[in-house]
Design a protein around this motif. Structure first.
Motif, mmCIF file in Angstrom:
data_model
loop_
_atom_site.group_PDB
_atom_site.id
_atom_site.type_symbol
_atom_site.label_atom_id
_atom_site.label_comp_id
_atom_site.label_asym_id
_atom_site.label_seq_id
_atom_site.Cartn_x
_atom_site.Cartn_y
_atom_site.Cartn_z
ATOM 1 N N LEU A 139 0.826 -1.219 0.000
ATOM 2 C CA LEU A 139 0.000 0.000 0.000
ATOM 3 C C LEU A 139 0.859 1.268 0.000
ATOM 4 O O LEU A 139 0.333 2.368 0.153
ATOM 5 N N ARG A 140 2.142 1.094 -0.139
ATOM 6 C CA ARG A 140 3.129 2.195 -0.183
ATOM 7 C C ARG A 140 3.150 3.018 1.103
ATOM 8 O O ARG A 140 3.484 4.199 1.090
ATOM 9 N N LEU A 141 2.774 2.382 2.185
ATOM 10 C CA LEU A 141 2.843 3.095 3.471
ATOM 11 C C LEU A 141 4.296 3.270 3.892
ATOM 12 O O LEU A 141 4.670 4.294 4.464
ATOM 13 N N VAL A 142 5.110 2.243 3.571
ATOM 14 C CA VAL A 142 6.511 2.296 4.012
ATOM 15 C C VAL A 142 7.221 3.494 3.382
ATOM 16 O O VAL A 142 7.907 4.255 4.071
ATOM 17 N N SER A 143 6.995 3.670 2.074
ATOM 18 C CA SER A 143 7.672 4.813 1.437
ATOM 19 C C SER A 143 7.120 6.130 1.976
ATOM 20 O O SER A 143 7.847 7.109 2.112
ATOM 21 N N ARG A 144 5.818 6.128 2.298
ATOM 22 C CA ARG A 144 5.246 7.351 2.884
ATOM 23 C C ARG A 144 5.890 7.645 4.238
ATOM 24 O O ARG A 144 6.246 8.771 4.536
ATOM 25 N N TRP A 145 6.054 6.620 5.064
ATOM 26 C CA TRP A 145 6.673 6.810 6.380
ATOM 27 C C TRP A 145 8.129 7.270 6.229
ATOM 28 O O TRP A 145 8.594 8.116 6.981
ATOM 29 N N GLU A 146 8.798 6.663 5.239
ATOM 30 C CA GLU A 146 10.212 7.068 5.029
ATOM 31 C C GLU A 146 10.303 8.542 4.643
ATOM 32 O O GLU A 146 11.164 9.272 5.122
ATOM 33 N N ARG A 147 9.373 8.943 3.772
ATOM 34 C CA ARG A 147 9.345 10.355 3.345
ATOM 35 C C ARG A 147 9.058 11.261 4.540
ATOM 36 O O ARG A 147 9.712 12.259 4.767
ATOM 37 N N ARG A 148 8.062 10.854 5.317
ATOM 38 C CA ARG A 148 7.652 11.656 6.469
ATOM 39 C C ARG A 148 8.763 11.729 7.521
ATOM 40 O O ARG A 148 8.972 12.759 8.140
#
Lengths: 394, 479
Positions: A139-148
Motif C-alpha cells: 500500500l506504499r505506506l513504508v515509502s510514505r513513512w520514510e518520506r515523512r
C-alpha cells in the motif's frame, strides 16, 4: 549548536516576513485608497491601519472556526473509520485476503489508516507482523513513512520512525540508521530506540556506539532499552569506549553502565579509576559496587578520598558503605565532621550503611559532636527508619 | 509673548507629545505582534510533547534527574491538602515534595500533619541560604516522598529558600500551593534540561486560569471558561502574556521572568546566585534578572528557557479588589527588579539582555502603563480644549484598542491551533468574545492599577505575601 542557531534565525526571518505581510497592505491601502480621500497623512495611515486590523481579526475568527470545524470533522471521520479499518486489518492478519478493501480504506482515510496500522503493528509479532509489513509495503505506506521521517515536523517524524521500527525484518532499518545519526534529539532517540528494540548483539553495539556520542536526552531515553544488552555490551562495546581518548564518550558510556544497576564484568575499571579526568574517575568509582569478579577497589577508594576534586570524593563516599572495609572508618568520621555539607551528609550515610561500627560513630557524633555534625548524624540514623526508630510522632 | 504665540507653542508641544505617544504605541504593538508571530511559528514547529512510548521510556529511565518540588505555603489550610495531594500524583520517576509552612496563622501545618501522617524528622538542611529559623522538619510515614518544613514567617522568598536548603535534588521546581500541575508536566518541564544539561539553568512553563474547570483526582478533567468575566479576562491575558511574549524572549535567551507559580531551576545555579531575594515582592523576576547578571558577568554559558506545553493551573482572582492588589504587587516587583540591576541597562557587556530585553521591560512593561495613561489623558485634554477633533481622537483611540484586540485574538487562535485545551465551540466563542471585550475597559483598569503599582514601586513601598481569596477547585461530578 550551529543548527540550533540556524533554525532560530530561520524562525525569526519567517516571523519578520509575516509581520511585513501585515504592514504591506496597510501601506498599500494608505497610498492607493485612503490618501486620496483623507487629506492628512497620519489620519489616512490610521484609517488603513484600522481597516487591516479589523480584517486580520475577522480572518482570525474565520480561521478559528475553520480549524475547529476541521478538527470536529476529522474526529467524526475517525470515529466512523477506525473500527472498520481495524476490523479489516484483523481479518487480514487472521489469513483472509482483504487487500482490496484495505486499499480502498487507505485511499479514503489515509491518516486513520496510518494510525490503525501503527497500533496493530505494535500489538502483533511473528507471522502476523510479517503479513502486515508486506501489506504496508504494497500500500506504499513504508515509502510514505520514510518520506515523512525525513521531511515532516518533529512530531510526525517521530511517529513515522516508530512505524518504521515496527516493521518486520528490519525493513525500515536503513532509514532508521540514517535518522539515528543526524536529526533532532527526539527523532534520534526514537530511531535509536526502534533499532535497539530489534537489534542482535552487533546491532546493539552499533546503537550503543551511537548513543554515547549523543546528548543526555538520547541517553536518558535509551538507558532502559539498552539494559537488555548490558552483559553483551560489557564484553564488546564498553571496552572499546574505555580505550577511547574522548572523555565525553567515556563518561557517557560509564554513566549508561551505572544506570543498568546490575552486576557487570568490568575488567577495565581499575584503569578508569586512575584516569586523568576527574569526571571519568568519579563515574568509575560509582561503578565499583556493580563490578563482578571481586576486584580489590579499596586502594582506589582510599586514594579518591584523598583527592582535591569534590566530585571524586563524593563518588568515593557514596560507594564506601558497600565495601565495608574497616580501614575506611576513621576517614569517614573525618568527613562527617568536615566543612563540606554535601560530603558530610554522604559520609554519615556511608557510616550508617557500615553496620554497628558506623552506627557507633554516628551515635558518638550525635552525643559529643558540634551542632552541625550532630544534626547530620541524627539525620543519618533516622534515614529510612521513619517513626519506628523512636522519634516522637508529630 | 502674546496669547496667540502661547497658543501656537502649546499646540506644537501637544502634537509633539501626542506624536511621541502614537509612535510609542506603534512600536510596542509591533514588537508584541512580532513576538506573537514568532510564538506562532515556533510553537507550530516545535510543539512536540513526548509520545506515550517516550513517556514510558522516561518513566523507566534510571538516568532521570531527581526534582524537589518546593511549595511555599502561608495560611493555605483551605486548599493545601488537595493541592499537595495533586502534587504527589505527578508522572515523574524521581521527585519529592517539600512544603514550606511560612509561619501560617491558620491550621495549615495541622492539616498537613493529619492528612499526610507526618512525624518529626531529623532531616538537616543541605544548602546554606540564610532564612528565618526553621522550627521543625516533618516527613510522612506513608510511602510518599513528602517533607514539610515549618519555619518562622519571613515571606515567600524566604520560604522558597528554606525549601531549597532542604532539597537534595539537582533540580528544584517552585510551585504555588494553590496550583495544579498537568500530570505529565514535570516530564515536559525537564525536557530543555535533558537536551542541554550543562547550560540550562532555569525553565519556565505556562500558567493558566483554573477557575470553574473541573478537577478530579489531582488532575484538571474538564477545561472550560469561567462564569466570571474577571477570571476570563485574566485567562485571555495569561494566554497573551505567555504565548505572546515569552516564546520570543526565550528564543533570544533573554527571558527576564519565569513565573513564581511554576519554574524549574538548577539548584546549584540558584545557590550560586544566593537564592531568592527577600527584600522584593517580585522575587521570581528578580532571581532571573540576577541569574542573567551573574552569568553574563562571569561570561559563563547558560540558558533560561520557556516551554509552552507543561501547564500549571492556578486560581486567578475573581474580585477586582484582590486583582488590584495582585497587579500593584507585580508592577512593584518589576520596578524593584529593574532598579536593582539597572547597571545592565543598555550595557553591551550584557548582550541581548542588556541591549534589548532590559530596555524593553523598562520602556514597555515598567513605564508602559504610565505612557498609555498619559495618552488617554492628552486625548481627553485635546478634546476638551478643542486642539483635536472628536473624529481624529476616535480614530487614533480605535487603532490602539483594535491593535490590543488583534493581539488577544492572535493568542487565542495560537492556543487553538497548537494545544487546543478548550475543545468546545462555546468556550471558543467565549474566549474570542473575551479577547474583544477585555480591551474595552478591563485593560484600561489594569493600566490604572499598574500605574499605582509603579508609583508605589518608585516610592519604595515594601510588601509581604499576596493575599488571595480561595474558592477551591471545582470537583468533577461523580460518575
Amino acid at each position: 549548536m550551529l543548527s540550533r542557531r540556524l533554525g532560530q534565525a530561520a524562525m525569526w526571518l519567517r516571523g519578520i516576513a509575516i509581520l511585513a505581510a501585515f504592514f504591506y497592505p496597510v501601506w498599500t491601502l494608505h497610498v492607493h485608497v485612503f490618501a486620496q480621500r483623507i487629506e492628512e497623512a497620519p489620519l489616512s495611515l490610521a484609517a488603513s491601519f484600522l481597516t487591516v486590523q479589523a480584517g486580520a481579526i475577522l480572518l482570525q475568527l474565520l480561521a478559528s472556526c475553520a480549524f475547529k470545524w476541521a478538527v470536529d470533522l476529522r474526529e467524526g471521520r475517525s470515529r466512523r473509520a477506525r473500527p472498520r479499518i481495524l476490523r479489516e486489518l484483523a481479518a487480514h492478519v487472521a489469513g483472509d485476503d482483504r487487500r482490496a478493501a484495505l486499499r480502498k480504506l487507505e485511499r479514503r482515510y489515509a491518516t486513520d489508516f496510518d494510525r490503525s496500522m501503527e497500533r496493530f503493528l505494535s500489538l502483533v509479532t511473528g507471522e502476523s507482523r510479517e503479513r502486515l509489513t508486506v501489506l504496508a509495503s504494497e500500500l506504499r505506506l513504508v515509502s510514505r513513512w520514510e518520506r515523512r521521517a525525513r521531511y515532516a515536523n518533529d512530531r510526525e517524524q517521530r511517529r513515522a520512525v516508530e512505524c518504521l521500527g515496527l516493521l518486520a525484518g528490519a525493513r525500515g532499518g536503513k532509514a532508521l540508521r540514517r535518522l539515528a545519526r543526524r536529526s533532532t534529539p527526539l527523532v534520534e532517540a526514537a530511531a535509536c530506540r526502534m533499532l535497539a528494540r530489534s537489534a542482535d548483539q552487533r546491532g546493539a553495539e552499533q546503537v550503543f556506539s551511537l548513543i554515547v556520542g549523543k546528548g543526555y536526552l538520547v541517553r536518558v531515553l535509551l538507558a532502559g532499552e539498552m539494559r537488555r544488552h548490558a552483559l553483551d555490551l560489557c564484553d564488546s562495546a564498553l571496552p572499546i569506549e574505555a580505550a577511547s581518548v574522548d572523555t565525553r564518550r567515556l563518561t557517557a558510556a560509564l554513566e549508561l553502565a551505572e544506570s543498568w544497576r546490575m552486576a557487570l564484568r568490568l575488567p577495565f575499571l581499575a584503569e578508569m579509576m586512575q584516569h586523568p579526568s576527574p569526571e571519568v574517575r568519579a563515574r568509575a568509582l560509582r561503578l565499583a559496587p556493580l563490578a563482578a569478579g571481586g576486584q580489590d577497589v579499596e586502594p582506589y577508594i582510599l586514594a579518591a578520598l584523598d583527592e582535591d576534586s569534590e566530585l571524586v570524593k563524593a563518588a568515593a563516599l557514596s560507594v564506601t558503605a558497600s565495601l565495608r572495609a574497616p580501614s575506611l572508618l576513621p576517614l569517614l568520621e573525618r568527613f562527617a565532621t568536615g566543612d563540606s555539607g554535601e560530603l558530610a551528609r554522604l559520609a554519615c550515610a556511608a557510616l550508617r550503611g557500615f553496620g554497628p561500627e558506623g552506627v557507633g560513630i554516628l551515635r558518638k557524633l550525635l552525643l559529643y559532636g558540634d551542632a552541625r555534625s550532630a544534626a547530620r548524624a541524627a539525620e543519618a540514623l533516622a534515614s529510612g527508619s521513619g517513626p519506628a526508630l523512636g522519634l516522637e510522632p508529630a | 509673548m502674546n496669547l496667540e504665540t502661547i497658543e501656537i507653542l502649546v499646540h506644537r508641544f501637544y502634537f509633539l507629545v501626542e506624536s511621541g505617544i502614537i509612535l510609542y504605541v506603534f512600536v510596542i504593538n509591533s514588537i508584541y505582534l512580532l513576538l506573537t508571530v514568532m510564538a506562532f511559528v515556533s510553537m507550530r514547529r516545535n510543539h512536540a510533547p513526548f509520545s506515550p512510548g517516550e513517556r514510558e521510556a522516561l518513566m523507566r529511565s534510571p538516568l532521570m534527574p531527581a526534582i524537589s518540588l518546593i511549595v511555599p505555603a502561608y495560611n493555605e489550610a483551605m486548599s493545601v491538602q488537595e493541592s499537595v495531594g495533586c502534587m504527589l500524583k505527578l508522572d515523574y520517576p524521581n521527585y519529592e515534595v517539600v512544603v514550606v509552612n511560612d509561619g501560617s496563622k491558620d491550621e495549615t501545618l495541622q492539616v498537613l500533619i493529619e492528612s499526610f501522617h507526618l512525624y518529626k524528622s531529623a532531616r538537616a538542611p543541605v544548602g546554606a541560604l540564610s532564612t528565618k529559623p526553621v522550627r521543625r522538619v516533618y516527613e510522612s510515614s506513608d510511602p510518599i516522598r513528602l517533607v514539610v518544613v515549618d519555619k518562622e514567617n519571613g515571606g515567600k522568598a524566604d520560604a522558597i529558600n528554606a525549601g531549597i536548603n532542604m532539597a537534595t535534588s539537582p533540580l528544584v521546581m517552585v510551585v504555588d500551593s494553590d496550583s495544579i500541575i498537568d500530570r505529565a508536566g514535570l516530564l515536559q518541564m525537564v525536557k530543555p534540561y535533558l537536551e542541554d544539561p550543562e547550560r540550562v539553568i532555569a525553565v519556565g512553563g505556562t500558567v493558566r486560569a483554573v477557575n470553574d474547570c473541573e478537577v478530579h483526582d489531582g488532575r484538571v478533567t474538564r477545561i472550560r471558561t469561567s462564569a466570571s468575566n474577571v477570571a476570563n479576562f485574566q485567562a485571555v491575558e495569561y494566554l497573551r502574556a505567555f504565548y505572546g511574549g515569552r516564546v520570543g524572549f526565550s528564543l533570544l535567551n533573554s527571558l527576564l521572568i519565569i513565573s513564581g507559580a511554576f519554574g524549574l531551576f538548577k539548584r546549584e545555579a540558584v545557590l550560586e546566585v544566593g537564592g531568592f531575594e527577600h527584600a522584593t515582592v517580585g522575587e521570581d523576576m528578580e532571581l532571573i534578572v540576577r541569574m542573567h547578571h551573574h552569568y553574563l558577568d562571569r561570561k559563563q554559558p547558560y540558558r533560561v528557557v520557556y516551554v509552552a506545553e507543561p501547564v500549571c493551573w492556578t486560581e486567578v482572582p475573581q474580585t477586582l479588589k484582590i486583582l488590584q492588589r495582585q497587579r500593584k504587587r507585580w508592577q512593584r516587583g518589576t520596578v524593584e527588579s529593574l532598579w536593582r540591576h539597572r547597571e545592565m541597562l543598555l550595557n553591551p557587556r550584557y548582550g541581548v539582555v542588556g541591549m534589548f530585553a532590559f530596555p524593553y521591560f523598562l520602556l514597555f512593561e515598567m513605564f508602559g502603563p504610565a505612557v498609555e495613561l498619559l495618552g488617554y489623558a492628552l486625548t481627553a485634554l485635546g478634546l476638551v480644549f478643542r486642539i483635536i477633533s472628536p473624529g481624529i481622537a476616535l480614530l487614533f483611540f480605535s487603532v490602539s484598542i483594535v491593535f490590543g484586540i488583534l493581539l488577544s485574538t492572535s493568542a487565542v487562535l495560537l492556543e487553538e491551533m497548537t494545544t487546543l485545551r478548550y475543545p468546545s465551540w462555546r468556550d471558543s466563542v467565549r474566549l474570542f468574545g473575551t479577547a474583544i471585550l477585555e480591551n474595552l475597559g478591563f485593560r484600561q483598569l489594569l493600566t490604572w492599577w499598574r500605574v499605582q503599582g509603579l508609583m508605589e514601586g518608585l516610592k519604595g513601598k515594601r510588601g509581604g505575601w499576596g493575599i488571595m481569596e480561595r474558592r477551591g477547585f471545582k470537583a468533577a461530578p461523580q460518575q
